[in-house]
Design an enzyme around this catalytic site. Structure first.
Site, PDB file in Angstrom:
ATOM      1  N   GLU A 292     -56.288  28.003 -67.079  1.00 28.06           N
ATOM      2  CA  GLU A 292     -55.931  27.820 -68.486  1.00 28.06           C
ATOM      3  C   GLU A 292     -55.470  26.397 -68.773  1.00 28.06           C
ATOM      4  OE1 GLU A 292     -54.059  32.306 -68.911  1.00 28.06           O
ATOM      5  OE2 GLU A 292     -52.880  30.577 -69.501  1.00 28.06           O
TER       6      GLU A 292
ATOM      7  N   CYS B  61     -42.686  33.374 -59.007  1.00 24.28           N
ATOM      8  CA  CYS B  61     -41.506  33.606 -59.856  1.00 24.28           C
ATOM      9  C   CYS B  61     -41.632  34.939 -60.586  1.00 24.28           C
ATOM     10  CB  CYS B  61     -41.339  32.476 -60.863  1.00 24.28           C
ATOM     11  SG  CYS B  61     -41.073  30.886 -60.062  1.00 24.28           S
TER      12      CYS B  61
ATOM     13  N   ASN C 265     -40.769  34.172 -72.488  1.00 22.45           N
ATOM     14  CA  ASN C 265     -41.964  34.560 -73.227  1.00 22.45           C
ATOM     15  C   ASN C 265     -42.470  35.868 -72.646  1.00 22.45           C
ATOM     16  OD1 ASN C 265     -43.417  33.451 -75.321  1.00 22.45           O
ATOM     17  ND2 ASN C 265     -44.092  31.699 -74.110  1.00 22.45           N
TER      18      ASN C 265
ATOM     19  N   CYS D 190     -51.269  20.790 -72.081  1.00 25.63           N
ATOM     20  CA  CYS D 190     -50.591  21.419 -70.948  1.00 25.63           C
ATOM     21  C   CYS D 190     -51.657  21.817 -69.929  1.00 25.63           C
ATOM     22  CB  CYS D 190     -49.825  22.646 -71.444  1.00 25.63           C
ATOM     23  SG  CYS D 190     -49.088  23.623 -70.118  1.00 25.63           S
TER      24      CYS D 190
ATOM     25  N   CYS E   5     -48.246  30.380 -69.658  1.00 27.35           N
ATOM     26  CA  CYS E   5     -49.467  30.229 -68.884  1.00 27.35           C
ATOM     27  C   CYS E   5     -49.742  31.411 -67.965  1.00 27.35           C
ATOM     28  CB  CYS E   5     -49.453  28.921 -68.132  1.00 27.35           C
ATOM     29  SG  CYS E   5     -50.065  27.623 -69.189  1.00 27.35           S
TER      30      CYS E   5
ATOM     31  N   GLU F 264     -48.100  25.341 -58.992  1.00 27.31           N
ATOM     32  CA  GLU F 264     -47.004  24.444 -58.652  1.00 27.31           C
ATOM     33  C   GLU F 264     -47.602  23.086 -58.247  1.00 27.31           C
ATOM     34  OE1 GLU F 264     -43.760  23.893 -58.839  1.00 27.31           O
ATOM     35  OE2 GLU F 264     -44.247  22.088 -57.730  1.00 27.31           O
TER      36      GLU F 264
ATOM     37  N   CYS G 147     -42.964  35.075 -64.316  1.00 28.72           N
ATOM     38  CA  CYS G 147     -44.131  34.245 -64.641  1.00 28.72           C
ATOM     39  C   CYS G 147     -45.431  35.011 -64.386  1.00 28.72           C
ATOM     40  CB  CYS G 147     -44.097  32.973 -63.793  1.00 28.72           C
ATOM     41  SG  CYS G 147     -45.577  31.959 -63.929  1.00 28.72           S
TER      42      CYS G 147
ATOM     43  N   CYS H 178     -50.537  30.984 -58.256  1.00 31.40           N
ATOM     44  CA  CYS H 178     -49.426  30.175 -57.740  1.00 31.40           C
ATOM     45  C   CYS H 178     -48.748  30.929 -56.601  1.00 31.40           C
ATOM     46  CB  CYS H 178     -48.417  29.896 -58.845  1.00 31.40           C
ATOM     47  SG  CYS H 178     -47.028  28.881 -58.294  1.00 31.40           S
TER      48      CYS H 178
ATOM     49  N   SER I 234     -43.795  19.182 -64.142  1.00 30.53           N
ATOM     50  CA  SER I 234     -42.776  20.216 -63.966  1.00 30.53           C
ATOM     51  C   SER I 234     -42.932  20.854 -62.590  1.00 30.53           C
ATOM     52  CB  SER I 234     -42.942  21.282 -65.056  1.00 30.53           C
ATOM     53  OG  SER I 234     -42.060  22.359 -64.832  1.00 30.53           O
TER      54      SER I 234
ATOM     55  N   SER J 173     -37.613  23.069 -62.609  1.00 31.54           N
ATOM     56  CA  SER J 173     -37.349  24.438 -63.041  1.00 31.54           C
ATOM     57  C   SER J 173     -36.202  25.000 -62.216  1.00 31.54           C
ATOM     58  CB  SER J 173     -38.612  25.290 -62.850  1.00 31.54           C
ATOM     59  OG  SER J 173     -39.618  24.857 -63.738  1.00 31.54           O
ATOM     60  N   LEU J 174     -35.035  25.136 -62.851  1.00 33.54           N
ATOM     61  CA  LEU J 174     -33.846  25.571 -62.116  1.00 33.54           C
ATOM     62  C   LEU J 174     -33.626  27.084 -62.264  1.00 33.54           C
ATOM     63  CD1 LEU J 174     -32.218  23.545 -60.505  1.00 33.54           C
ATOM     64  CD2 LEU J 174     -30.571  23.439 -62.368  1.00 33.54           C
TER      65      LEU J 174
HETATM   66  N1  SAH Z   1     -44.868  25.577 -61.382  1.00 35.39           N
HETATM   67  C1  SAH Z   1     -44.198  24.636 -62.190  1.00 35.39           C
HETATM   68  C2  SAH Z   1     -44.962  24.265 -63.436  1.00 35.39           C
HETATM   69  C3  SAH Z   1     -45.643  25.379 -64.172  1.00 35.39           C
HETATM   70  S1  SAH Z   1     -44.580  26.551 -64.946  1.00 35.39           S
HETATM   71  C4  SAH Z   1     -42.796  25.115 -62.536  1.00 35.39           C
HETATM   72  O1  SAH Z   1     -42.496  26.269 -62.311  1.00 35.39           O
HETATM   73  O2  SAH Z   1     -42.017  24.305 -63.009  1.00 35.39           O
HETATM   74  C5  SAH Z   1     -43.933  25.643 -66.324  1.00 35.39           C
HETATM   75  C6  SAH Z   1     -42.663  26.231 -66.900  1.00 35.39           C
HETATM   76  O3  SAH Z   1     -42.941  27.494 -67.564  1.00 35.39           O
HETATM   77  C7  SAH Z   1     -41.607  26.520 -65.859  1.00 35.39           C
HETATM   78  O4  SAH Z   1     -40.358  26.001 -66.225  1.00 35.39           O
HETATM   79  C8  SAH Z   1     -41.607  28.025 -65.840  1.00 35.39           C
HETATM   80  O5  SAH Z   1     -40.378  28.518 -65.408  1.00 35.39           O
HETATM   81  C9  SAH Z   1     -41.923  28.398 -67.259  1.00 35.39           C
HETATM   82  N2  SAH Z   1     -42.329  29.807 -67.448  1.00 35.39           N
HETATM   83  C10 SAH Z   1     -43.108  30.536 -66.635  1.00 35.39           C
HETATM   84  N3  SAH Z   1     -43.250  31.793 -67.113  1.00 35.39           N
HETATM   85  C11 SAH Z   1     -42.525  31.849 -68.253  1.00 35.39           C
HETATM   86  C12 SAH Z   1     -42.267  32.888 -69.211  1.00 35.39           C
HETATM   87  N4  SAH Z   1     -42.803  34.101 -69.103  1.00 35.39           N
HETATM   88  N5  SAH Z   1     -41.472  32.591 -70.257  1.00 35.39           N
HETATM   89  C13 SAH Z   1     -40.957  31.339 -70.401  1.00 35.39           C
HETATM   90  N6  SAH Z   1     -41.172  30.327 -69.541  1.00 35.39           N
HETATM   91  C14 SAH Z   1     -41.945  30.575 -68.465  1.00 35.39           C
HETATM   92 FE1  SF4 Z   2     -45.538  29.125 -60.034  1.00 30.09          FE
HETATM   93 FE2  SF4 Z   2     -44.187  27.746 -61.925  1.00 30.09          FE
HETATM   94 FE3  SF4 Z   2     -45.038  30.292 -62.367  1.00 30.09          FE
HETATM   95 FE4  SF4 Z   2     -43.046  29.850 -60.662  1.00 30.09          FE
HETATM   96  S1  SF4 Z   2     -43.050  29.425 -62.877  1.00 30.09           S
HETATM   97  S2  SF4 Z   2     -44.804  31.218 -60.306  1.00 30.09           S
HETATM   98  S3  SF4 Z   2     -43.680  27.932 -59.738  1.00 30.09           S
HETATM   99  S4  SF4 Z   2     -46.318  28.507 -62.055  1.00 30.09           S
END
Ligand code: SAH
Ligand code: SF4
Length: 353
Positions: free
Chosen positions: A95, A119, A296, A108, A339, A166, A122, A115, A197, A220-221
């Site tokens: 995407e 997480c 989201n 983006c 995403c 990532e 995600c 990935c 990110s 991403s913390l």
């Molecule tokens: N892997 C990297 C970059 C891609 S994710 C990372 O994790 O930073 C980009 C951002 O989208 C991250 O901060 C992630 O935590 C956030 N994200 C992922 N899924 C999400 C969701 N369902 N709602 C809101 N933010 C989300």
């Molecule tokens: Fe991968 Fe970023 Fe999604 Fe975590 S938030 S699973 S690191 S894409």
């Protein structure tokens, strides 16, 4: 007869292209001409590169492919946020999203199919890891939207590496793509307009600090303590919080750029005032900025978005503690711009909500 698969021209750096053309006996400036056709004029047809000889155009077309990945699915919301699913050579897909805002045109991009970090909140993390994208597949996402924008006399103004995957677990290809986009001889997108990110891959952050470019770094913390962070970001056990913060400090020092800390707000999980205070304590005294991202929702993800009131309380607490903070406006919730979601739906045939 076995024909060699054509190389994707966008996978090459200018230096690699120059070496290839030099081997064909072409003068040094030829590579620069091809580079400008592709990266500056966004030309995808060797035949149209009219300042090159016909035999050279034919040789290029023999050796390289230049077509961008086709659009398999596309969604657009009423504010103009447009998400596409791009089909790759091996049948996988990724995407990319265009987010138009006032004078900004942000793209983006994704760096992996799926990935490996996994997480919990995600959609991409839930689909598992398929493969790394190549540098060309990463840059092609930007060129796709650049070509569409050009028809309206517009340009891509910013790139955020916040799509699927990532980036620092696909360091080489991601950095090559960003260097190529940054190259002033072609696409010329300033490093300060590019944000990467990462979930906090410590060795990757330290390497990025040595890159000598002023890319924005977002980390991403999502949690102020190790225990909660491991629940939300399973792979984070490899990179302790203290080391992530130390690497981020090294990045800020090397580049003079303020680091952004992203924090997805999950109702009842990490959105309490205790969390805000602990987060403030962690970041106090750092060249930092917190970006709160209200969750989201997507099918199958067991979390809820906090209420607007709770988000505001969390924000105010950080502010009161002296931490610079913004809340990300969630663009394209209606088209599920988080995403990984368009791909999931496309693969599983889930109807739109
Ligand atoms: N892997 C990297 C970059 C891609 S994710 C990372 O994790 O930073 C980009 C951002 O989208 C991250 O901060 C992630 O935590 C956030 N994200 C992922 N899924 C999400 C969701 N369902 N709602 C809101 N933010 C989300
Ligand atoms: Fe991968 Fe970023 Fe999604 Fe975590 S938030 S699973 S690191 S894409």
């Amino acid at each position: 007869m076995v024909t060699m698969a054509k190389a994707f021209l966008l996978d090459l750096s200018l230096e690699e292209l120059a070496a290839e053309l030099r081997a064909w006996g072409e003068p040094a400036y030829r590579a620069r001409q091809v580079w400008e056709w592709v990266w500056r004029h966004l030309c995808l047809d060797f035949g149209a590169m009219t300042n090159l000889s016909l035999p050279l155009r034919e040789a290029l077309a023999e050796r390289f492919r230049l077509a961008l990945p086709p659009v398999l699915a596309r969604e657009q919301d009423e504010e103009g946020t447009e998400k596409v699913l791009l089909g790759l050579e091996d049948g996988t897909s990724v995407e990319a999203v265009l987010i138009p805002e006032e004078d900004r045109r942000t793209v983006c991009i994704s760096t992996q199919v799926g990935c490996p970090v996994g997480c919990a909140f995600c959609a991409t993390g839930q689909m598992g890891f398929v493969r790394n994208l190549t540098a060309g597949e990463i840059a092609a996402q930007v060129l796709h939207f650049a070509r569409i924008l050009r028809e309206k006399g517009e340009r891509v103004s910013h790139v955020v590496v916040m799509g699927m995957g990532e980036p620092l677990l696909n360091h080489e290809a991601t950095l090559k793509a960003l260097r190529n986009l940054n190259d002033p001889r072609g696409f010329a997108l300033g490093a300060r307009r590019i944000t990467l990110s990462t979930v906090g891959v410590v060795p990757g952050i330290l390497r990025l600090a040595q890159e000598g470019r002023q890319f924005n770094l977002a980390i991403s913390l999502h949690a102020p303590d190790e225990k909660l962070r491991r629940k939300l970001v399973p792979m984070s056990a490899r990179w302790p919080l203290s080391e992530v913060l130390r690497a981020a400090d090294a990045y800020a020092l090397a580049t003079g750029r303020r680091v952004t800390y992203e924090y997805v707000l999950l109702s009842g999980v990490n959105d309490g005032l205790v969390h805000a205070r602990a987060l403030a304590k962690l970041l106090r005294g750092r060249l930092a900025h917190v970006n709160l991202i209200p969750f989201n929702p997507a099918p199958g993800l067991p979390f809820e978005r906090p209420s607007a009131g709770q988000i505001e309380l969390f924000r105010r607490e950080l502010l009161a503690q002296g931490i610079d903070v913004t809340v990300r406006r969630s663009r394209g919730i209606r088209i599920q711009a988080a995403c990984g979601q368009l791909r999931s739906r496309h693969l599983h045939g889930v109807p739109r909500a």
